[in-house]
Structure formats: structure tokens, C-alpha cells
Design a protein around this motif. Structure first.
Motif, PDB file in Angstrom:
ATOM      1  N   SER A  27       0.830  -1.203   0.000  1.00 15.85           N
ATOM      2  CA  SER A  27       0.000   0.000   0.000  1.00 15.85           C
ATOM      3  C   SER A  27       0.864   1.251   0.000  1.00 15.85           C
ATOM      4  O   SER A  27       1.945   1.272   0.594  1.00 15.85           O
ATOM      5  CB  SER A  27      -0.902   0.022   1.245  1.00 15.85           C
ATOM      6  OG  SER A  27      -1.632   1.226   1.311  1.00 15.85           O
ATOM      7  N   GLY A  28       0.352   2.290  -0.635  1.00 11.68           N
ATOM      8  CA  GLY A  28       1.025   3.588  -0.627  1.00 11.68           C
ATOM      9  C   GLY A  28       0.479   4.517   0.446  1.00 11.68           C
ATOM     10  O   GLY A  28       0.825   5.696   0.481  1.00 11.68           O
ATOM     11  N   LEU A  29      -0.380   3.967   1.331  1.00 12.81           N
ATOM     12  CA  LEU A  29      -0.952   4.765   2.414  1.00 12.81           C
ATOM     13  C   LEU A  29      -0.278   4.410   3.736  1.00 12.81           C
ATOM     14  O   LEU A  29       0.025   3.241   3.994  1.00 12.81           O
ATOM     15  CB  LEU A  29      -2.458   4.508   2.549  1.00 12.81           C
ATOM     16  CG  LEU A  29      -3.332   4.751   1.314  1.00 12.81           C
ATOM     17  CD1 LEU A  29      -4.793   4.486   1.647  1.00 12.81           C
ATOM     18  CD2 LEU A  29      -3.157   6.159   0.773  1.00 12.81           C
ATOM     19  N   PHE A  30      -0.082   5.418   4.561  1.00 12.84           N
ATOM     20  CA  PHE A  30       0.516   5.194   5.880  1.00 12.84           C
ATOM     21  C   PHE A  30      -0.219   6.018   6.926  1.00 12.84           C
ATOM     22  O   PHE A  30      -0.561   7.176   6.683  1.00 12.84           O
ATOM     23  CB  PHE A  30       1.992   5.601   5.891  1.00 12.84           C
ATOM     24  CG  PHE A  30       2.635   5.481   7.251  1.00 12.84           C
ATOM     25  CD1 PHE A  30       2.998   4.244   7.757  1.00 12.84           C
ATOM     26  CD2 PHE A  30       2.851   6.610   8.034  1.00 12.84           C
ATOM     27  CE1 PHE A  30       3.564   4.126   9.020  1.00 12.84           C
ATOM     28  CE2 PHE A  30       3.421   6.504   9.297  1.00 12.84           C
ATOM     29  CZ  PHE A  30       3.778   5.258   9.793  1.00 12.84           C
ATOM     30  N   ARG A  31      -0.468   5.410   8.067  1.00 17.23           N
ATOM     31  CA  ARG A  31      -0.987   6.165   9.221  1.00 17.23           C
ATOM     32  C   ARG A  31      -0.072   5.916  10.415  1.00 17.23           C
ATOM     33  O   ARG A  31       0.175   4.770  10.774  1.00 17.23           O
ATOM     34  CB  ARG A  31      -2.420   5.763   9.565  1.00 17.23           C
ATOM     35  CG  ARG A  31      -2.872   6.433  10.900  1.00 17.23           C
ATOM     36  CD  ARG A  31      -4.342   6.217  11.175  1.00 17.23           C
ATOM     37  NE  ARG A  31      -5.168   7.050  10.315  1.00 17.23           N
ATOM     38  CZ  ARG A  31      -6.431   6.779   9.999  1.00 17.23           C
ATOM     39  NH1 ARG A  31      -6.994   5.680  10.475  1.00 17.23           N
ATOM     40  NH2 ARG A  31      -7.123   7.590   9.217  1.00 17.23           N
ATOM     41  N   PRO A  32       0.417   6.988  11.036  1.00 17.33           N
ATOM     42  CA  PRO A  32       1.298   6.821  12.193  1.00 17.33           C
ATOM     43  C   PRO A  32       0.534   6.359  13.426  1.00 17.33           C
ATOM     44  O   PRO A  32      -0.509   6.944  13.758  1.00 17.33           O
ATOM     45  CB  PRO A  32       1.874   8.231  12.401  1.00 17.33           C
ATOM     46  CG  PRO A  32       0.859   9.148  11.803  1.00 17.33           C
ATOM     47  CD  PRO A  32       0.235   8.406  10.664  1.00 17.33           C
ATOM     48  N   PRO A  33       0.999   5.314  14.109  1.00 13.75           N
ATOM     49  CA  PRO A  33       0.369   4.938  15.374  1.00 13.75           C
ATOM     50  C   PRO A  33       0.323   6.115  16.343  1.00 13.75           C
ATOM     51  O   PRO A  33       1.278   6.903  16.418  1.00 13.75           O
ATOM     52  CB  PRO A  33       1.293   3.826  15.899  1.00 13.75           C
ATOM     53  CG  PRO A  33       1.851   3.204  14.648  1.00 13.75           C
ATOM     54  CD  PRO A  33       2.057   4.366  13.717  1.00 13.75           C
ATOM     55  N   TYR A  34      -0.781   6.234  17.040  1.00  9.47           N
ATOM     56  CA  TYR A  34      -1.047   7.328  17.994  1.00  9.47           C
ATOM     57  C   TYR A  34      -1.143   8.693  17.297  1.00  9.47           C
ATOM     58  O   TYR A  34      -1.292   9.714  17.961  1.00  9.47           O
ATOM     59  CB  TYR A  34       0.037   7.415  19.079  1.00  9.47           C
ATOM     60  CG  TYR A  34       0.436   6.096  19.682  1.00  9.47           C
ATOM     61  CD1 TYR A  34      -0.380   5.469  20.620  1.00  9.47           C
ATOM     62  CD2 TYR A  34       1.619   5.469  19.307  1.00  9.47           C
ATOM     63  CE1 TYR A  34      -0.012   4.242  21.172  1.00  9.47           C
ATOM     64  CE2 TYR A  34       1.988   4.244  19.847  1.00  9.47           C
ATOM     65  CZ  TYR A  34       1.163   3.640  20.782  1.00  9.47           C
ATOM     66  OH  TYR A  34       1.529   2.423  21.326  1.00  9.47           O
TER      67      TYR A  34
ATOM     68  N   THR B  92       6.966  10.683   2.345  1.00  7.71           N
ATOM     69  CA  THR B  92       6.346  11.199   1.129  1.00  7.71           C
ATOM     70  C   THR B  92       7.350  11.293  -0.024  1.00  7.71           C
ATOM     71  O   THR B  92       7.009  10.993  -1.176  1.00  7.71           O
ATOM     72  CB  THR B  92       5.694  12.573   1.363  1.00  7.71           C
ATOM     73  OG1 THR B  92       6.654  13.458   1.941  1.00  7.71           O
ATOM     74  CG2 THR B  92       4.521  12.463   2.308  1.00  7.71           C
ATOM     75  N   ASP B  93       8.599  11.662   0.275  1.00  5.45           N
ATOM     76  CA  ASP B  93       9.601  11.842  -0.782  1.00  5.45           C
ATOM     77  C   ASP B  93      10.289  10.529  -1.175  1.00  5.45           C
ATOM     78  O   ASP B  93      10.335  10.177  -2.355  1.00  5.45           O
ATOM     79  CB  ASP B  93      10.675  12.854  -0.341  1.00  5.45           C
ATOM     80  CG  ASP B  93      10.116  14.264  -0.207  1.00  5.45           C
ATOM     81  OD1 ASP B  93       8.984  14.497  -0.687  1.00  5.45           O
ATOM     82  OD2 ASP B  93      10.799  15.121   0.375  1.00  5.45           O
ATOM     83  N   ALA B  94      10.821   9.809  -0.190  1.00 12.10           N
ATOM     84  CA  ALA B  94      11.595   8.604  -0.478  1.00 12.10           C
ATOM     85  C   ALA B  94      10.722   7.362  -0.650  1.00 12.10           C
ATOM     86  O   ALA B  94      10.941   6.555  -1.545  1.00 12.10           O
ATOM     87  CB  ALA B  94      12.630   8.373   0.626  1.00 12.10           C
ATOM     88  N   PHE B  95       9.720   7.211   0.207  1.00 13.39           N
ATOM     89  CA  PHE B  95       8.860   6.023   0.148  1.00 13.39           C
ATOM     90  C   PHE B  95       7.660   6.225  -0.780  1.00 13.39           C
ATOM     91  O   PHE B  95       6.944   5.280  -1.078  1.00 13.39           O
ATOM     92  CB  PHE B  95       8.348   5.656   1.544  1.00 13.39           C
ATOM     93  CG  PHE B  95       9.344   4.925   2.408  1.00 13.39           C
ATOM     94  CD1 PHE B  95      10.710   5.086   2.240  1.00 13.39           C
ATOM     95  CD2 PHE B  95       8.909   4.074   3.411  1.00 13.39           C
ATOM     96  CE1 PHE B  95      11.619   4.431   3.051  1.00 13.39           C
ATOM     97  CE2 PHE B  95       9.807   3.409   4.230  1.00 13.39           C
ATOM     98  CZ  PHE B  95      11.170   3.586   4.047  1.00 13.39           C
ATOM     99  N   LYS B  96       7.440   7.489  -1.187  1.00  8.09           N
ATOM    100  CA  LYS B  96       6.294   7.821  -2.054  1.00  8.09           C
ATOM    101  C   LYS B  96       4.967   7.379  -1.436  1.00  8.09           C
ATOM    102  O   LYS B  96       4.071   6.865  -2.109  1.00  8.09           O
ATOM    103  CB  LYS B  96       6.450   7.182  -3.454  1.00  8.09           C
ATOM    104  CG  LYS B  96       7.736   7.523  -4.160  1.00  8.09           C
ATOM    105  CD  LYS B  96       7.892   9.011  -4.364  1.00  8.09           C
ATOM    106  CE  LYS B  96       9.193   9.363  -5.077  1.00  8.09           C
ATOM    107  NZ  LYS B  96       9.489  10.799  -5.044  1.00  8.09           N
ATOM    108  N   MET B  97       4.836   7.595  -0.129  1.00 12.94           N
ATOM    109  CA  MET B  97       3.615   7.220   0.573  1.00 12.94           C
ATOM    110  C   MET B  97       2.835   8.479   0.961  1.00 12.94           C
ATOM    111  O   MET B  97       3.415   9.555   1.112  1.00 12.94           O
ATOM    112  CB  MET B  97       3.944   6.410   1.837  1.00 12.94           C
ATOM    113  CG  MET B  97       4.674   5.112   1.544  1.00 12.94           C
ATOM    114  SD  MET B  97       5.002   4.132   3.044  1.00 12.94           S
ATOM    115  CE  MET B  97       3.459   3.221   3.171  1.00 12.94           C
ATOM    116  N   LYS B  98       1.538   8.314   1.116  1.00 13.31           N
ATOM    117  CA  LYS B  98       0.688   9.400   1.586  1.00 13.31           C
ATOM    118  C   LYS B  98       0.359   9.149   3.057  1.00 13.31           C
ATOM    119  O   LYS B  98      -0.082   8.049   3.423  1.00 13.31           O
ATOM    120  CB  LYS B  98      -0.587   9.483   0.746  1.00 13.31           C
ATOM    121  CG  LYS B  98      -0.303   9.855  -0.714  1.00 13.31           C
ATOM    122  CD  LYS B  98      -1.582  10.066  -1.485  1.00 13.31           C
ATOM    123  CE  LYS B  98      -1.289  10.328  -2.965  1.00 13.31           C
ATOM    124  NZ  LYS B  98      -0.458  11.501  -3.185  1.00 13.31           N
TER     125      LYS B  98
END
Length: 207
Positions: free
Chosen positions: A113-120, A132-138
Motif C-alpha cells: 500500500s502507498g498509504l501510511f498512518r502513524p500509530p497514535y 512522502t519523498d523517499a517512500f512515495k507514501m501518503k
């Protein structure tokens, strides 16, 4: 334990690269579920979503995907979206940057997945920029927190948090986890029914 049910404007301004809500003029709500897959909670959530022809986004912990790969496959098979929630549920404010990014990379081995949510919801600006820049994730945050994870919050209050806070474009957070089970078992069916009866759709995050 202190947290915002709805994030204030200044917090959103501090993290402008993160996504806090979806822009839409339609009656659409984006339900999200953190911390699964869980043996009891996740199948319950999936059954309730199916009942209302609803789609959602599941931010999964890598170690839980490894443990319950069959439930993870069901999430994907039933047309929902998945997102990365680290491998070990790491707190970005407390973790070493290198260790934090390594943990996210480990979760990527299981979660495509290209989506990420930080725990807490805890992440540094540097971590956001690198993702966002290196991993190309939102990086997906939220506009309404149900507070289902809080043992001091009653099921009725959990329901009220969502009922009063959700509007078109809202990203709502629930948890398919052990500690949230009592609250989500009560609140989720009522949320789905309430908003469905008022002409809302529930969709997964497509970014």
C-alpha cells in the motif's frame, strides 16, 4: 490520556503534507480501522460493512498481518483498501528515525500500500517528509476520532463522537482491536445505519 476528537486547525497547519479529510461535495464518509487484523474484531467489522455495501480502509500492523494473513486476504478480497501502520505499532515521537523507517519497511513486506498512518497519530515532520519523498507514501491522519480505544469512554460516547463529528469528506477512525472491541461492537452498526439512512455512502480512501 489526552487527545482531540476533532483535530484543531493549528495542528493541521503544523502538518500540511498529511491528509486530514477528503475533499468532496457528496455525502461520503471514509471509515478507517487501525491496528488489525484481529481474530474477532476484524471479521465483525467486515460483516457489518458488507451488510451496508460499505467500503473502508484498514491500517494494519505488520506483525498482525503475518499472524492473521487469512483475515488480511479477506479484507483485500472484499474490495477494501489497506494501509501501513508500522510492523510493531511504533511511536514516531519516541523512536529513532532509522528504526522507525525500518519498521515501516518491514510492514511493507506484508502490506502492499502507498498509504501510511502513524500509530497514535505521532510522527515528526522529518518522518513525514521522508515517507512522502523517499517512500512515495501518503500520510493519512483523520478528522474524527471515535475514541473507541479508550477504556474510560463508554460505547454511547464513542457513538456520539462519530455522530456529531462526521460530515461529507470526514475520515473517521475506529480500531479493529481487542481494547476497542466493546465500543466498536456497539457503535459501528449504529453509525453505518444512521448515515446510510441519511443518504451517505462509505468509501475507501483512493489516493
Amino acid at each position: 490520556m489526552f487527545y482531540f476528537i476533532q483535530p484543531p486547525w493549528w495542528l493541521k497547519k503544523l502538518y500540511p503534507a498529511c491528509i486530514w479529510e477528503m475533499e468532496t461535495d457528496e455525502k461520503v464518509i471514509y471509515l478507517t480501522f487501525d491496528d488489525g487484523p484481529h481474530l474477532q474484531a476484524t471479521p465483525f467489522v467486515l460483516d457489518e460493512l458488507k451488510r451496508h455495501d460499505a467500503k473502508a480502509t484498514f491500517f494494519c500492523i505488520g506483525k498482525n498481518v503475518a499472524r492473521h494473513s487469512d483475515i488480511y486476504r479477506r479484507i483485500v478480497h472484499e474490495g477494501h483498501r489497506t494501509g501501513n501502520h508500522t510492523f510493531h505499532h511504533m511511536n514516531g515521537w519516541k523512536a529513532n528515525d532509522t528504526a522507525y523507517l525500518k519498521d515501516i519497511a518491514a510492514a511493507r513486506e506484508y502490506i502492499d500500500s502507498g498509504l501510511f498512518r502513524p500509530p497514535y497519530g505521532k510522527i515528526t515532520k522529518w518522518q513525514v517528509r521522508h515517507l512522502t519523498d523517499a517512500f512515495k507514501m501518503k500520510v493519512i491522519m483523520w478528522s474524527v476520532l471515535s475514541a473507541d480505544f479508550d477504556a474510560k469512554v463508554t460505547p454511547e460516547t464513542c457513538l456520539k463522537n462519530v455522530m456529531l463529528g462526521a460530515k461529507p469528506g470526514s475520515i473517521v477512525v475506529f480500531h479493529d482491536s481487542e481494547k476497542a472491541w466493546r465500543n466498536i461492537a456497539y457503535a459501528l452498526p449504529k453509525v453505518l445505519m444512521h448515515f446510510s439512512e441519511r443518504g451517505y455512502r462509505f468509501e475507501k480512501i483512493n489516493l
